[in-house]
Enzyme design. Structure first.
Site, PDB file in Angstrom:
ATOM      1  N   TYR A 116      -3.034  -1.468   9.932  1.00 48.47           N
ATOM      2  CA  TYR A 116      -2.967  -1.620   8.478  1.00 48.47           C
ATOM      3  C   TYR A 116      -1.577  -1.236   7.965  1.00 48.47           C
ATOM      4  O   TYR A 116      -0.968  -1.972   7.169  1.00 48.47           O
ATOM      5  CB  TYR A 116      -4.040  -0.740   7.836  1.00 48.47           C
ATOM      6  N   SER A 158       0.833  -1.204   0.000  1.00 46.40           N
ATOM      7  CA  SER A 158       0.000   0.000   0.000  1.00 46.40           C
ATOM      8  C   SER A 158       0.860   1.242   0.000  1.00 46.40           C
ATOM      9  O   SER A 158       1.982   1.248   0.526  1.00 46.40           O
ATOM     10  CB  SER A 158      -0.902   0.013   1.240  1.00 46.40           C
TER      11      SER A 158
END
Length: 276
Positions: free
Chosen positions: A168, A155
């Site tokens: 995350y 990400s």
């Protein structure tokens, strides 16, 4: 002939979103697809998870571009179940060449008051699930002796730091370390390993109310248009999100011979997010 003619690819998180897009893009170039998804709800995730009907739609989308997909309902958190399901699919198709370890979840939460299960589920799917995916798939690529490619979805959160996503972000940073060690270990087998780092992508993972609130804490009831307005300020190119196909183009590059000497890399798709 497509650039992946006669290849077999395994895509996790294939029932919708980026995973479906990757499956279709790779099939369009000639690859046969093992389409893996858990197709089950996770209690801590604030949006609906994919279903078996979604996975069937992925198979239909692959077939619509002239490809073939084997649907596999398996959870990346279940090492034994995943390994058996992948093994059965590889046995049916005869080989494995490419892995797209794409399955992931996101549940925004403040770091110090986060429920333990929210942390654990995120790490289990996003990080440990990728390791389990690699243990279930990569030995089949090694056994083929033809080399191959492993593409891991990380990400842009590894470069663009936001509050309330420590779990995350930690999981996506962890994938960089996993990728680099695997790239070194697998280079003698001519298996390349890379991470792709997209900014937000137009999928249910970001198009949901908790994400809107994360980006617009100044509003009591933010809507999608409020989220989009804020998201555009998080990258130099002023976009609010990528299309799944944008990420698939990078995945295809890393899967095909065009990326034959790219390994151990963090492939950024952040629209200049790190420049802001």
């Amino acid at each position: 002939m497509g650039v992946l003619e006669d290849k077999v690819v395994c895509v996790t998180g294939a029932a919708r979103g980026q995973g479906r897009s990757h499956a279709v893009a790779l099939a369009r170039e000639g690859a046969q697809v093992i389409a893996v998804d858990a197709c089950t709800e996770i209690a801590t995730v604030p949006y609906a998870m994919p279903t078996e009907a979604d996975l069937r739609q992925t198979v239909e989308a692959v077939e619509a571009v002239g490809g073939m997909a084997v649907p596999v309902v398996a959870d990346v958190r279940d090492q034994a179940g995943l390994g058996k399901a992948i093994g059965d699919a590889v046995g049916r198709l005869g080989r494995l060449d490419i892995v797209c370890a794409n399955a992931g979840i996101s549940t925004p939460s403040p770091t110090l008051t986060m429920d333990e299960q929210v942390w654990q589920d995120t790490i289990d799917v996003n990080l440990t699930g990728v390791w389990k995916t690699c243990t279930a798939t990569v030995p089949h690529i090694i056994a083929g002796g033809r080399g191959g490619s492993v593409i891991i979805t990380s990400s842009a959160a590894t470069e663009i730091i936001s509050g309330n996503i420590a779990h995350y972000t930690a999981s996506k940073y962890g994938l960089i370390g996993l990728m680099k060690v695997l790239a070194k270990e697998l280079a003698p087998h001519r298996i390349r390993v890379n991470t792709v780092h997209p900014a937000g992508v137009k999928t249910p993972m970001i198009l949901n109310e908790p994400m809107y609130r994360l980006f617009r804490p100044d509003l009591a009831d933010p809507k999608r248009e409020d989220f989009e307005e804020s998201a555009r300020t998080h990258n130099a190119m002023g976009i609010f999100a990528l299309d799944p196909e944008d990420v698939s183009a990078a995945v295809l590059h890393l899967a095909a011979d065009t990326g034959r000497f790219i390994t151990g890399s963090t492939f950024m798709l952040d629209a200049g997010g790190s420049l802001v």
